[in-house]
Design a protein around this motif. Structure first.
Motif, PDB file in Angstrom:
ATOM      1  N   SER A  48       0.831  -1.214   0.000  1.00  0.00           N
ATOM      2  CA  SER A  48       0.000   0.000   0.000  1.00  0.00           C
ATOM      3  C   SER A  48       0.859   1.255   0.000  1.00  0.00           C
ATOM      4  CB  SER A  48      -0.939   0.002   1.221  1.00  0.00           C
ATOM      5  OG  SER A  48      -1.836  -1.081   1.172  1.00  0.00           O
ATOM      6  N   PHE A  52       0.648   4.173  -2.760  1.00  0.00           N
ATOM      7  CA  PHE A  52       0.284   5.510  -2.287  1.00  0.00           C
ATOM      8  C   PHE A  52       1.374   6.490  -2.696  1.00  0.00           C
ATOM      9  CE2 PHE A  52       0.860   8.811   0.965  1.00  0.00           C
ATOM     10  CZ  PHE A  52      -0.357   9.462   0.857  1.00  0.00           C
ATOM     11  N   ASN A  53       2.620   6.063  -2.537  1.00  0.00           N
ATOM     12  CA  ASN A  53       3.776   6.883  -2.927  1.00  0.00           C
ATOM     13  C   ASN A  53       3.759   7.173  -4.424  1.00  0.00           C
ATOM     14  OD1 ASN A  53       6.400   8.049  -2.097  1.00  0.00           O
ATOM     15  ND2 ASN A  53       7.251   6.517  -3.477  1.00  0.00           N
ATOM     16  N   GLY A  55       1.055   7.238  -6.364  1.00  0.00           N
ATOM     17  CA  GLY A  55      -0.048   8.168  -6.601  1.00  0.00           C
ATOM     18  C   GLY A  55       0.301   9.590  -6.206  1.00  0.00           C
ATOM     19  N   LEU A  56       1.059   9.722  -5.120  1.00  0.00           N
ATOM     20  CA  LEU A  56       1.446  11.041  -4.625  1.00  0.00           C
ATOM     21  C   LEU A  56       2.473  11.701  -5.540  1.00  0.00           C
ATOM     22  CD1 LEU A  56       0.708  12.706  -2.075  1.00  0.00           C
ATOM     23  CD2 LEU A  56       2.760  11.787  -0.994  1.00  0.00           C
ATOM     24  N   PRO A 180      -4.859   2.879  -2.569  1.00  0.00           N
ATOM     25  CA  PRO A 180      -3.734   3.762  -2.206  1.00  0.00           C
ATOM     26  C   PRO A 180      -3.316   4.691  -3.349  1.00  0.00           C
ATOM     27  CG  PRO A 180      -3.287   1.533  -1.479  1.00  0.00           C
ATOM     28  CD  PRO A 180      -4.508   1.458  -2.347  1.00  0.00           C
ATOM     29  N   VAL A 183      -5.925   7.465  -3.502  1.00  0.00           N
ATOM     30  CA  VAL A 183      -5.744   8.333  -2.330  1.00  0.00           C
ATOM     31  C   VAL A 183      -4.510   9.222  -2.513  1.00  0.00           C
ATOM     32  CG1 VAL A 183      -5.209   8.388   0.142  1.00  0.00           C
ATOM     33  CG2 VAL A 183      -6.917   6.789  -0.725  1.00  0.00           C
ATOM     34  N   GLY A 184      -3.448   8.629  -3.050  1.00  0.00           N
ATOM     35  CA  GLY A 184      -2.231   9.405  -3.314  1.00  0.00           C
ATOM     36  C   GLY A 184      -2.475  10.533  -4.300  1.00  0.00           C
ATOM     37  N   CYS A 187      -4.527  13.270  -2.562  1.00  0.00           N
ATOM     38  CA  CYS A 187      -3.652  14.043  -1.669  1.00  0.00           C
ATOM     39  C   CYS A 187      -2.762  14.988  -2.455  1.00  0.00           C
ATOM     40  CB  CYS A 187      -2.791  13.103  -0.825  1.00  0.00           C
ATOM     41  SG  CYS A 187      -3.692  12.163   0.421  1.00  0.00           S
TER      42      CYS A 187
END
Length: 336
Positions: A48, A52-53, A55-56, A180, A183-184, A187
């Motif tokens: 995850s 997430f990383n 996506g960010l 994730p 969400v990334g 954010c």
């Protein structure tokens, strides 16, 4: 280049060797039920974190300029997710007649099913003055496609040996990859200015987490006395991997530089790197999900662990030649 500078540049490759060595010396630390609890910390948390990383860090707004080059995108994604897996499947039909370890051969098939990487193809394309925007788009778009198509391809080519239910795979993929990633991206919309200003080390974070995944994967291998690695088979697989990369790069170069292709020299460079490179960052977590609990998972993972540094090494070696070719093409096209 000094020793310290070389270590800093190649720290991830050195890290892979170190974590495999540590797994060999103390496999009980990273096995299921061990102190690290990889069935939770790796299967759910680490995977995850990686996505997430991603996506960010993914600058989706930069991809708009490359979006309309449909022909180039279709070529790259079709080669990566259709031609590549089928060609390797046919090759393995022949190699299966040899004495090469069957699990390493299955690992070659998993390599073929992987999407393009998010970084290496872009870095090499940029280094020679290729179409960086196209490389960025195809790396990112291929990663998104890989979330759906890579598990499907793995199940098509290797699914008969997997004990993991199809629905279980996709529910876990959705929760540890898709959610994730989204969400990334959400954010990023709110933190974009801060991220652009501070430039966090996204690549380093993903690489460190990836080393943890590789460590626990090999802990499972070395704690299983029934698994033995045939060193001759391993050496042959290394040669096969370099041969595959060179052959496919040459094929793409031939197809994309024909006058009838409609691609520029810069396009050809982007296609060559994006269509032949495979993602370790996406691949290892997906293998961990699809083949969770599989006793030969680490052997299946070995070709992908070899393919990753091999593609960077080969690309780096070819950079001067490609640069020279690019300069020659530009001079030819420049009016006197």
């Amino acid at each position: 280049m000094g020793l310290i500078a070389r270590v800093r540049k190649e720290w991830f490759i050195i890290g892979i060797l170190l974590v495999i060595t540590c797994a060999k010396l103390a496999p009980s630390v990273g096995v299921k039920g061990g102190p690290l609890r990889p069935e939770i910390t790796i299967t759910y948390v680490a995977v995850s974190v990686i996505f997430f990383n991603s996506g960010l860090s993914l600058k989706t707004e930069e991809l708009a300029s490359a979006l309309m080059h449909v022909k180039l995108h279709f070529f790259v994604q079709t080669f990566t997710l259709v031609f590549f897996p089928i060609a390797i499947w046919l090759l393995l039909k022949v190699l299966a007649l040899t004495a090469i370890n069957e699990w390493l051969l299955r690992g070659l098939q998993t390599v073929a099913c992987m999407p393009p990487p998010v970084s290496s193809a872009v870095i090499l394309t940029k280094a020679v003055g290729g179409n960086e925007a196209a490389a960025i788009f195809n790396s990112a778009f291929g990663s998104f496609l890989g979330i759906v198509f890579t598990p499907l391809l793995l199940l098509v080519f290797l699914g008969s040996s997997s004990s993991v239910p199809f629905t279980s795979i996709f529910s876990q993929l959705f929760m540890t990859v898709v959610v994730p990633l989204i969400v990334g991206q959400v954010c990023r919309r709110f933190l974009r200015e801060c991220l652009d200003r501070r430039k966090p080390p996204f690549g380093t974070v993903s690489s460190v987490v990836l080393l943890m995944i590789i460590y626990t994967t090999f802990c499972d291998t070395f704690s299983n006395p029934n698994i033995e690695l045939d060193h001759l088979s391993l050496l042959i697989v290394v040669v096969i991997i370099f041969s595959i990369q060179l052959s496919f790069m040459a094929l793409i170069f031939f197809l994309s530089t024909r006058k009838s292709s409609g691609f520029t020299a810069a396009d050809s460079v982007a296609i060559m790197f994006c269509a032949t490179h495979k993602s370790l960052t996406l691949g290892i977590p997906m293998l961990k999900i699809v083949f969770e609990g599989y006793e030969h998972l680490s052997l299946i993972s070995v070709p992908l662990l070899i393919y990753h540094p091999a593609q960077i090494l080969l690309g780096s070696i070819l950079l001067p030649s490609i640069k020279t070719w690019m300069s020659g093409r530009q001079k030819t096209l420049t009016p006197v």
